[in-house]
Design an enzyme around this catalytic site. Structure first.
Site, mmCIF file in Angstrom:
data_model
loop_
_atom_site.group_PDB
_atom_site.id
_atom_site.type_symbol
_atom_site.label_atom_id
_atom_site.label_comp_id
_atom_site.label_asym_id
_atom_site.label_seq_id
_atom_site.Cartn_x
_atom_site.Cartn_y
_atom_site.Cartn_z
ATOM 1 N N LYS A 1 7.962 -3.813 7.110
ATOM 2 C CA LYS A 1 8.078 -4.592 8.334
ATOM 3 C C LYS A 1 9.261 -4.141 9.188
ATOM 4 C CE LYS A 1 10.815 -8.220 6.156
ATOM 5 N NZ LYS A 1 12.078 -7.776 6.763
ATOM 6 N N ASP A 2 10.389 -3.791 8.543
ATOM 7 C CA ASP A 2 11.570 -3.404 9.308
ATOM 8 C C ASP A 2 11.320 -2.140 10.127
ATOM 9 O OD1 ASP A 2 12.956 -5.544 8.306
ATOM 10 O OD2 ASP A 2 13.803 -4.433 6.634
ATOM 11 N N ALA A 3 10.585 -1.197 9.546
ATOM 12 C CA ALA A 3 10.342 0.068 10.237
ATOM 13 C C ALA A 3 9.473 -0.135 11.471
ATOM 14 C CB ALA A 3 9.683 1.058 9.286
ATOM 15 N N ARG A 4 8.654 -1.172 11.482
ATOM 16 C CA ARG A 4 7.741 -1.424 12.600
ATOM 17 C C ARG A 4 8.232 -2.529 13.527
ATOM 18 N NH1 ARG A 4 2.227 0.181 11.527
ATOM 19 N NH2 ARG A 4 2.073 1.377 9.606
#
Length: 209
Positions: free
Chosen positions: A1-4
């Site tokens: 989730k953090d990467a997106r």
């Protein structure tokens, strides 16, 4: 989730780099606000996180199914377990923490420097340590493995001083190992509570290594 994720957050940069903020060339980053401060941001300087989750590419019926799941979670609660990343790349940070707390330096160093499953540089470095080839082991551990290289550097200079080798590891890593042990204890406690409150949840491992 953090990467997106699309995020808005504060971060610290050295004062000498302030001028560079006016010339960012990354279209994905926008400086919204900046100010000077006498200290940089560190652990514990977070008041709260706020999330808005957007789910894409849903199929017909997914909304009703999600609603039913949310209702069940509201009724039973959500076990907030620690994930595998808390236990390190080799999934042994909790064992390192346990050895530290017991004061067992020999066991700690054996776990840190001599344990590595599978192939690759980790395994070759661990094998070299077990064979007593300390300099080979130090050079084989990747540069990102700061604790391993620091401990080996100390052992090469002072082979008999195990305590010195442990203290050569930066304190933040030693605290991380202790935190990993706490995380494992929490996960096992949460799993035990789930087994009592909702036996059908015991199929989940709660992220424990």
């Amino acid at each position: 989730k953090d990467a997106r994720a699309v995020t808005r957050q504060w971060l610290s940069v050295p004062a000498r780099g302030e001028a560079g903020l006016d010339h960012l060339e990354d279209p994905a980053i926008t400086v919204l606000e900046r100010s000077r401060h006498e200290t940089k941001l560190g652990k514990g300087h977070l008041a709260a996180n706020h999330f808005r989750i957007r789910i894409r590419d849903c199929a017909e019926g997914d909304l009703a199914r999600a609603g039913a799941i949310l209702d069940r979670l509201l009724e039973r609660g959500v076990p907030n377990a620690f994930g595998l990343q808390r236990f390190g790349k080799r999934r042994n940070s909790h064992r390192l923490g346990h050895a530290l707390i017991l004061g067992d330096r020999e066991r700690f160093l054996a776990e840190l420097l001599g344990h590595a499953d599978g192939d690759g540089r980790f395994a070759r470095a661990a094998e070299s340590f077990r064979a007593g080839e300390l300099e080979v082991a130090r050079k084989t551990w990747p540069k990102s493995c700061v604790p391993e290289r620091a401990a080996l550097r100390s052992l090469i200079d002072h082979p008999a001083d195990r305590d010195r080798a442990v203290r050569a590891i930066p304190k933040k890593f030693r605290l991380l190992y202790a935190s990993a042990l706490q995380s494992l204890v929490f996960n096992r406690y949460a799993t035990a509570r789930l087994a009592i409150q909702a036996p059908h949840f015991t199929q989940y491992t709660m992220g424990s290594p």
